[in-house]
Design a protein around this motif. Structure first.
Motif, PDB file in Angstrom:
ATOM      1  N   ALA A  29       0.832  -1.206   0.000  1.00 17.72           N
ATOM      2  CA  ALA A  29       0.000   0.000   0.000  1.00 17.72           C
ATOM      3  C   ALA A  29       0.862   1.250   0.000  1.00 17.72           C
ATOM      4  N   ASN A  30       1.951   1.233   0.747  1.00 17.39           N
ATOM      5  CA  ASN A  30       2.864   2.388   0.763  1.00 17.39           C
ATOM      6  C   ASN A  30       3.502   2.610  -0.594  1.00 17.39           C
ATOM      7  N   VAL A  31       3.873   1.538  -1.277  1.00 13.35           N
ATOM      8  CA  VAL A  31       4.439   1.663  -2.627  1.00 13.35           C
ATOM      9  C   VAL A  31       3.407   2.263  -3.570  1.00 13.35           C
ATOM     10  N   ALA A  32       2.183   1.749  -3.534  1.00 12.54           N
ATOM     11  CA  ALA A  32       1.121   2.258  -4.413  1.00 12.54           C
ATOM     12  C   ALA A  32       0.833   3.728  -4.137  1.00 12.54           C
ATOM     13  N   ARG A  33       0.817   4.108  -2.857  1.00 14.38           N
ATOM     14  CA  ARG A  33       0.573   5.515  -2.508  1.00 14.38           C
ATOM     15  C   ARG A  33       1.714   6.410  -2.990  1.00 14.38           C
ATOM     16  N   SER A  34       2.944   5.982  -2.762  1.00 16.63           N
ATOM     17  CA  SER A  34       4.085   6.836  -3.096  1.00 16.63           C
ATOM     18  C   SER A  34       4.263   6.988  -4.603  1.00 16.63           C
ATOM     19  N   LEU A  35       3.993   5.926  -5.360  1.00 13.72           N
ATOM     20  CA  LEU A  35       4.131   6.015  -6.814  1.00 13.72           C
ATOM     21  C   LEU A  35       2.881   6.570  -7.492  1.00 13.72           C
ATOM     22  N   LYS A  36       1.802   6.653  -6.731  1.00 12.42           N
ATOM     23  CA  LYS A  36       0.532   7.183  -7.241  1.00 12.42           C
ATOM     24  C   LYS A  36       0.094   6.491  -8.525  1.00 12.42           C
ATOM     25  N   SER A  37       0.213   5.163  -8.517  1.00  6.95           N
ATOM     26  CA  SER A  37      -0.236   4.370  -9.655  1.00  6.95           C
ATOM     27  C   SER A  37      -0.836   3.067  -9.143  1.00  6.95           C
ATOM     28  N   PHE A  38      -1.682   2.485  -9.956  1.00  4.23           N
ATOM     29  CA  PHE A  38      -2.409   1.277  -9.573  1.00  4.23           C
ATOM     30  C   PHE A  38      -1.462   0.089  -9.506  1.00  4.23           C
ATOM     31  N   HIS A  39      -1.600  -0.718  -8.457  1.00  6.37           N
ATOM     32  CA  HIS A  39      -0.788  -1.919  -8.276  1.00  6.37           C
ATOM     33  C   HIS A  39      -1.687  -3.091  -7.892  1.00  6.37           C
ATOM     34  N   ILE A  40      -1.182  -4.287  -8.152  1.00  5.07           N
ATOM     35  CA  ILE A  40      -1.880  -5.509  -7.767  1.00  5.07           C
ATOM     36  C   ILE A  40      -0.938  -6.309  -6.881  1.00  5.07           C
ATOM     37  N   LEU A  41      -1.420  -6.665  -5.701  1.00  5.75           N
ATOM     38  CA  LEU A  41      -0.667  -7.512  -4.786  1.00  5.75           C
ATOM     39  C   LEU A  41      -1.257  -8.910  -4.861  1.00  5.75           C
ATOM     40  N   LEU A  42      -0.443  -9.870  -5.287  1.00  7.47           N
ATOM     41  CA  LEU A  42      -0.874 -11.260  -5.382  1.00  7.47           C
ATOM     42  C   LEU A  42      -0.208 -12.030  -4.257  1.00  7.47           C
ATOM     43  N   ILE A  43      -1.021 -12.595  -3.379  1.00  2.00           N
ATOM     44  CA  ILE A  43      -0.517 -13.399  -2.263  1.00  2.00           C
ATOM     45  C   ILE A  43      -0.914 -14.844  -2.523  1.00  2.00           C
ATOM     46  N   ILE A  44       0.079 -15.719  -2.599  1.00  2.00           N
ATOM     47  CA  ILE A  44      -0.172 -17.144  -2.761  1.00  2.00           C
ATOM     48  C   ILE A  44       0.237 -17.807  -1.454  1.00  2.00           C
ATOM     49  N   ALA A  45      -0.725 -18.408  -0.779  1.00  2.00           N
ATOM     50  CA  ALA A  45      -0.467 -18.941   0.557  1.00  2.00           C
ATOM     51  C   ALA A  45      -1.239 -20.238   0.756  1.00  2.00           C
ATOM     52  N   GLN A  54      -5.408  -8.270  12.348  1.00  2.00           N
ATOM     53  CA  GLN A  54      -4.398  -7.338  11.841  1.00  2.00           C
ATOM     54  C   GLN A  54      -4.424  -7.290  10.314  1.00  2.00           C
ATOM     55  N   THR A  55      -4.613  -8.444   9.687  1.00  2.00           N
ATOM     56  CA  THR A  55      -4.682  -8.491   8.223  1.00  2.00           C
ATOM     57  C   THR A  55      -5.899  -7.724   7.724  1.00  2.00           C
ATOM     58  N   ILE A  56      -7.027  -7.915   8.372  1.00  2.00           N
ATOM     59  CA  ILE A  56      -8.243  -7.200   7.977  1.00  2.00           C
ATOM     60  C   ILE A  56      -8.057  -5.695   8.144  1.00  2.00           C
ATOM     61  N   GLN A  57      -7.456  -5.273   9.248  1.00  2.00           N
ATOM     62  CA  GLN A  57      -7.206  -3.842   9.464  1.00  2.00           C
ATOM     63  C   GLN A  57      -6.296  -3.270   8.381  1.00  2.00           C
ATOM     64  N   SER A  58      -5.292  -4.013   7.971  1.00  2.00           N
ATOM     65  CA  SER A  58      -4.389  -3.556   6.913  1.00  2.00           C
ATOM     66  C   SER A  58      -5.114  -3.422   5.584  1.00  2.00           C
ATOM     67  N   ILE A  59      -5.981  -4.378   5.284  1.00  2.30           N
ATOM     68  CA  ILE A  59      -6.745  -4.324   4.032  1.00  2.30           C
ATOM     69  C   ILE A  59      -7.679  -3.119   4.036  1.00  2.30           C
ATOM     70  N   VAL A  60      -8.367  -2.887   5.149  1.00  6.08           N
ATOM     71  CA  VAL A  60      -9.293  -1.746   5.252  1.00  6.08           C
ATOM     72  C   VAL A  60      -8.528  -0.430   5.114  1.00  6.08           C
ATOM     73  N   ALA A  61      -7.372  -0.328   5.770  1.00  9.48           N
ATOM     74  CA  ALA A  61      -6.576   0.895   5.686  1.00  9.48           C
ATOM     75  C   ALA A  61      -6.082   1.127   4.259  1.00  9.48           C
ATOM     76  N   ALA A  62      -5.657   0.065   3.583  1.00  6.04           N
ATOM     77  CA  ALA A  62      -5.184   0.195   2.203  1.00  6.04           C
ATOM     78  C   ALA A  62      -6.332   0.572   1.271  1.00  6.04           C
ATOM     79  N   ALA A  63      -7.512   0.038   1.531  1.00  6.67           N
ATOM     80  CA  ALA A  63      -8.665   0.325   0.675  1.00  6.67           C
ATOM     81  C   ALA A  63      -9.097   1.777   0.767  1.00  6.67           C
ATOM     82  N   ALA A  64      -8.760   2.436   1.865  1.00 11.82           N
ATOM     83  CA  ALA A  64      -9.190   3.819   2.059  1.00 11.82           C
ATOM     84  C   ALA A  64      -8.551   4.780   1.071  1.00 11.82           C
ATOM     85  N   ASP A  65      -7.256   4.580   0.760  1.00 14.14           N
ATOM     86  CA  ASP A  65      -6.596   5.587  -0.086  1.00 14.14           C
ATOM     87  C   ASP A  65      -5.479   5.061  -0.975  1.00 14.14           C
TER      88      ASP A  65
END
Length: 75
Positions: A29-45, A54-65
């Protein structure tokens, strides 16, 4: 972009039996914010998330901006 992300996130990408995705999501999310361009994070787990709240809070915070889509694939 992949080389940049690999350098930026090199300390955050590793294999564990316990999965806490908060640092990875926050970094992406920090990378996407700083570069001001759309990014896709793919998590394979394995589908097991140890820090669910904590994961849900991070997703909600990233979704905000952050211009970021998060895709998680369980294997």
């Amino acid at each position: 972009i992949f080389i940049f992300l690999n350098r930026l996130l090199s300390g955050l990408i590793f294999f564990l039996f316990l999965a806490n995705f908060q640092p990875l999501i926050n970094a992406a999310a920090n990378v996407a914010r700083s570069l001001k361009s759309f990014h896709i994070l793919l998590i394979i787990a394995d589908g097991q998330v140890t820090s669910k709240n904590q994961t849900i809070q991070s997703i909600v915070a990233a979704a905000a901006d952050a211009p970021l889509s998060i895709i998680m694939v369980g294997v």
